[in-house]
Design an enzyme around this catalytic site. Structure first.
Site, short mmCIF file in Angstrom:
data_model
loop_
_atom_site.label_atom_id
_atom_site.label_comp_id
_atom_site.label_asym_id
_atom_site.label_seq_id
_atom_site.Cartn_x
_atom_site.Cartn_y
_atom_site.Cartn_z
N ARG A 66 0.78 -1.27 0.00
CA ARG A 66 0.00 0.00 0.00
C ARG A 66 0.79 1.30 0.00
NH1 ARG A 66 -4.22 -2.82 -1.71
NH2 ARG A 66 -5.41 -3.87 -0.12
N ASN A 96 -0.52 -1.80 -7.40
CA ASN A 96 -1.74 -0.97 -7.34
C ASN A 96 -1.72 -0.02 -6.14
OD1 ASN A 96 -1.98 -3.26 -5.69
ND2 ASN A 96 -4.21 -3.31 -5.84
N HIS A 234 -3.77 -16.45 -7.91
CA HIS A 234 -4.92 -16.82 -7.07
C HIS A 234 -6.06 -17.53 -7.81
CE1 HIS A 234 -5.94 -12.90 -8.67
NE2 HIS A 234 -5.45 -12.20 -7.67
N ASP A 305 -1.50 -13.12 -1.23
CA ASP A 305 -2.35 -12.00 -1.69
C ASP A 305 -2.74 -11.11 -0.51
OD1 ASP A 305 -3.77 -10.27 -3.26
OD2 ASP A 305 -5.37 -11.68 -3.78
O1 DOR Z 1 -9.29 -8.80 -3.12
C1 DOR Z 1 -8.34 -8.24 -3.67
N1 DOR Z 1 -7.75 -7.17 -3.14
N2 DOR Z 1 -7.89 -8.71 -4.85
C2 DOR Z 1 -7.00 -8.02 -5.59
O2 DOR Z 1 -6.67 -8.47 -6.65
C3 DOR Z 1 -6.48 -6.72 -5.13
C4 DOR Z 1 -6.53 -6.66 -3.68
C5 DOR Z 1 -6.26 -5.28 -3.14
O3 DOR Z 1 -5.30 -4.65 -3.57
O4 DOR Z 1 -7.00 -4.85 -2.24
#
Ligand code: DOR
Length: 444
Positions: A66, A96, A234, A305
């Site tokens: 993050r 992201n 995943h 993940d």
């Molecule tokens: O549930 C998810 N959260 N799947 C993802 O691919 C991204 C992730 C996130 O960045 O919160």
């Protein structure tokens, strides 16, 4: 052999490419210097690890930490504390963030932030987009670059490549293995009305198995067309596993502890939106098929993940809730509990979390307990029973879907390049994480 080692860890059961047996491990500087019965060896420090198991350092190849931009949920420091508290020695972090990691500058910024703040070693994925296609060969080679990551369906953040033509151009351009979130965006958009207000159990109905299968088939088709290596993240459906088992020449497969451990409808009844993930946790048929694929070797790696969101972000009414749950700290204890329950061997766990990542991503000097390799070690007590709790979680958002879950098998020590970074739950020393080196990329 050096006359005096920096550290000798004695008497543990070592699990590596050579099988499982009681061996001493000597460390000199950052590397493993000797393995075997090292009775007379002298060392500056010694650890008696009799009764414990030593695994090659666990490499979690999918985490979201993050930073920058979303550090109210997590940052590189808190995420890495969670990693080493859970026995993880290296992570590959996702693009992201805000800004997105899609350029040389944004990647270099993450590396600069990570140095002296992360306790584990690190790689960072670079987001593949329509805009940066021509730069992909350069982006794949940069320091700490774990390769290209593409979101084919929208999830958290703005990274999305939903047109086949753009995906085709990206896959044509990659030379390393690239990683993909495979859900079909058009189908997700069309099915949005299936989401029921306040009912997260409608999440897997909206993001259904077909959405995942369509995207996975499209991806693998393009990989075969261009002769390129792709990694499908995943995997959540029986249908994809049926397809992927016959398409392993170009595609590798990741599964997560939550898709192996949780199941619908129970998880949504117990946890509500705290069980909401993309792709979703599904029913027993899918979970059983994912286990079968893991046991038969179709699955290549386990990734957590780890996708933290605050309680506030989870406590809205579905579908205004964020998708994602913590996982980097609970990967080892949850999976060791599955080992103790007889669902996989400890050797297969090591194959999924050390050898697998090394093989797929061409990691230099990690993933094995071997002389000359980095002294990254995950030390576990296979007999210890403990209860996972929110209070134990180092992640900034401070919750886990496994709060109150009793497991047998626990991480007791984490060593990164010879330095003790966690012992018996205490994070030790200073943050000295370094970029992971890659055969086809950056050389450390
Ligand atoms: O549930 C998810 N959260 N799947 C993802 O691919 C991204 C992730 C996130 O960045 O919160």
């Amino acid at each position: 052999m050096a006359d005096t080692f920096d550290l000798v860890i004695r008497g543990a059961t070592v699990v590596n490419h050579d099988g499982e047996g009681i061996r001493d491990i000597a460390i000199a500087g950052e590397r493993i210097a000797a393995i075997g019965n090292l009775g007379p060896a002298k060392a500056v420090a010694e650890i008696d690890a009799a009764g414990l198991h030593i695994l090659p350092g666990v490499i979690d190849t999918q985490v979201h930490f993050r930073e920058p931009g979303l550090d109210h949920k997590e940052d590189l420091e808190t995420g890495s504390r969670a990693a080493v508290a859970g026995g993880v020695t290296a992570v590959f972090e996702m693009p992201n963030t805000k800004p997105l990691t899609t350029t040389a500058d944004t990647l270099a910024d993450k590396v600069r932030r990570a140095r002296n703040r992360m306790f584990c070693d690190f790689g960072f994925f670079v987001g593949g987009t329509r805009e940066n296609v021509s730069e992909i060969p350069m982006l794949e080679k940069l320091e700490a670059s774990a390769g290209i990551k593409v979101f084919m369906g929208s999830s958290t953040g703005d990274l999305l490549v939903d047109e086949e033509a753009a995906l085709d151009r990206i896959i044509a351009k990659i030379s390393r293995r690239a990683s993909f979130h495979a859900e079909d965006e058009a189908r997700l958009k069309a099915r949005m009305p299936l989401r029921r207000k306040g009912d997260p159990s409608s999440h897997p109905e909206w993001r259904d198995p077909e959405a995942a299968l369509i995207a996975t088939k499209r991806l693998v088709g393009l990989a075969e067309k261009h002769g390129k290596r792709v990694h499908v993240l995943h995997i959540s459906t029986a249908d994809e596993m049926d397809y992927l088992r016959d398409h392993k020449s170009y595609a590798t497969v990741e599964v997560t502890p939550h898709h192996l451990t949780l199941e619908a409808p129970d998880c949504y009844e117990r946890l509500g939106a705290y069980a909401q993930m993309n792709p979703p946790v599904r029913d027993a048929r899918h979970r059983t098929a994912i286990w079968a694929a893991l046991q038969s070797g179709v699955v290549d790696v386990l990734g957590s993940d780890h996708a933290p969101h605050t309680r506030e972000e989870k406590d809205h009414a579905y579908p205004d809730t964020h998708s994602g749950m913590t996982g980097v700290q609970t990967l080892v204890p949850i999976m060791l509990d599955h080992v103790n329950a007889g669902r996989l061997s400890l050797q297969r766990f090591v194959d999924l979390t050390s050898h697998g990542p090394q093989r797929l991503f061409g990691i230099r000097n990690k993933g094995r307990i071997a002389v000359g390799y980095d002294a990254d070690l995950t030390i576990v007590d296979m007999k210890r029973t403990a209860t996972i709790s929110n209070a134990w979680i180092e992640s900034r958002c401070a919750w886990t879907p496994y709060d109150g879950v009793k497991v047998t098998g626990w991480p007791v020590g984490t060593f990164v390049r010879g330095r003790k970074v966690m012992w018996e739950g205490e994070i030790a020393g200073s943050a000295r994480g370094e970029p992971v080196g890659f055969l086809e990329g950056f050389v450390r």
